[in-house]
Design an enzyme around this catalytic site. Structure first.
Site, PDB file in Angstrom:
ATOM      1  CB  SER A  59      -0.915   0.030   1.228  1.00  0.00           C
ATOM      2  OG  SER A  59      -1.650  -1.151   1.324  1.00  0.00           O
TER       3      SER A  59
HETATM    4  N1  SAH Z   1      -0.833  -4.632   3.842  1.00  0.00           N
HETATM    5  C1  SAH Z   1      -0.197  -5.119   2.651  1.00  0.00           C
HETATM    6  C2  SAH Z   1      -1.047  -4.860   1.454  1.00  0.00           C
HETATM    7  C3  SAH Z   1      -1.250  -6.108   0.697  1.00  0.00           C
HETATM    8  S1  SAH Z   1      -2.424  -6.065  -0.622  1.00  0.00           S
HETATM    9  C4  SAH Z   1       1.206  -4.565   2.518  1.00  0.00           C
HETATM   10  O1  SAH Z   1       1.545  -3.659   3.275  1.00  0.00           O
HETATM   11  O2  SAH Z   1       1.977  -5.063   1.697  1.00  0.00           O
HETATM   12  C5  SAH Z   1      -3.739  -7.025   0.086  1.00  0.00           C
HETATM   13  C6  SAH Z   1      -3.424  -8.432   0.451  1.00  0.00           C
HETATM   14  O3  SAH Z   1      -4.654  -9.040   0.884  1.00  0.00           O
HETATM   15  C7  SAH Z   1      -2.897  -9.316  -0.686  1.00  0.00           C
HETATM   16  O4  SAH Z   1      -1.667  -9.863  -0.313  1.00  0.00           O
HETATM   17  C8  SAH Z   1      -3.977 -10.394  -0.840  1.00  0.00           C
HETATM   18  O5  SAH Z   1      -3.469 -11.673  -1.184  1.00  0.00           O
HETATM   19  C9  SAH Z   1      -4.597 -10.412   0.550  1.00  0.00           C
HETATM   20  N2  SAH Z   1      -5.933 -11.004   0.619  1.00  0.00           N
HETATM   21  C10 SAH Z   1      -6.969 -10.874  -0.257  1.00  0.00           C
HETATM   22  N3  SAH Z   1      -8.033 -11.593   0.166  1.00  0.00           N
HETATM   23  C11 SAH Z   1      -7.676 -12.172   1.346  1.00  0.00           C
HETATM   24  C12 SAH Z   1      -8.350 -13.033   2.272  1.00  0.00           C
HETATM   25  N4  SAH Z   1      -9.612 -13.442   2.095  1.00  0.00           N
HETATM   26  N5  SAH Z   1      -7.670 -13.426   3.368  1.00  0.00           N
HETATM   27  C13 SAH Z   1      -6.385 -13.028   3.593  1.00  0.00           C
HETATM   28  N6  SAH Z   1      -5.710 -12.225   2.750  1.00  0.00           N
HETATM   29  C14 SAH Z   1      -6.334 -11.796   1.642  1.00  0.00           C
END
Ligand code: SAH
Length: 208
Positions: A59
């Protein structure tokens, strides 16, 4: 061209309205270059989202700062993060909240994030490969919940796992997403829209 440094990023975040010094210090303290591929490491201190593989993104630092600032207002002792991704937001939270729990559905991302946090010596983080839509029942209730992927609707299981007086930050919507702050007060919830955002989707169910 010189790459942007931690101090320049902090100054940008201050100009965008982030005032909590604890949050700014936590951001300055996480080497964001460790959380992205080496090929784009020179962009790590820029205030932009960056790719982390599997169609996912780390993000934008401003959004991480904004969500964290809202989340820690009531000094939570525990937080559940849904969507570990690179583990960057997790590392910011780990400096501000005593007990951090984080769930990720993509095994490979979860594995890499775990290694990064170990390398940086964050020992107050528990991570799990699982479906964050369902939360992490055995560790509930949580004083705070942060969802870093956009949900179509607010997952009922997450509301259930939020402690009384707890706060949840979650982006909701598909094309037009809103960042919601939800406070649980007894059987009631109070909702506030923090602004328009753009997150990758929260995908319930199947793990990869
Ligand atoms: N906070 C992260 C942002 C990652 S993007 C950072 O700082 O890098 C969002 C993430 O949510 C992705 O890695 C995706 O795989 C995950 N995601 C999506 N659906 C999900 C679910 N149902 N359970 C767990 N993770 C999920």
């Amino acid at each position: 061209m010189q790459s942007t440094t931690a101090q320049q990023l902090v100054t940008q975040l201050q100009h965008l309205g982030i005032t909590d010094d604890r949050v700014l210090a936590a951001i300055a303290n996480v080497p964001r270059q460790y959380f992205v591929d080496e090929a784009i490491a020179h962009q790590a201190w820029e205030n932009t989202a960056l790719p982390i593989g599997f169609g996912q993104t780390i993000s934008q630092p401003y959004i991480v700062a904004l969500m964290t600032e809202e989340l820690i207002r009531h000094s939570p002792q525990s937080v559940l993060e849904v969507g570990t991704g690179s583990g960057y937001q997790t590392a910011v939270l780990a400096q501000l909240i005593p007990h951090v729990f984080s769930v990720e559905r993509i095994k490979s991302l979860q594995y890499q994030a775990r290694r990064r946090l170990q390398r940086l010596d964050f020992h107050n983080v528990a991570m799990r490969h699982g479906d964050g839509w369902a939360g992490w029942k055995s560790k509930a209730p949580f004083d705070a919940i942060i969802v870093t992927a956009a949900a179509e609707t607010i997952p009922a299981s997450l509301l259930d796992q939020l402690a009384d007086g707890g706060r949840m930050i979650i982006p909701v919507g598909e094309q037009n997403q809103e960042l919601l702050l939800i406070e649980k007060i007894g059987n009631r919830t109070r909702k506030e829209v923090l602004g328009a955002v753009r997150f990758v989707p929260l995908i319930p169910g199947e793990l990869i």
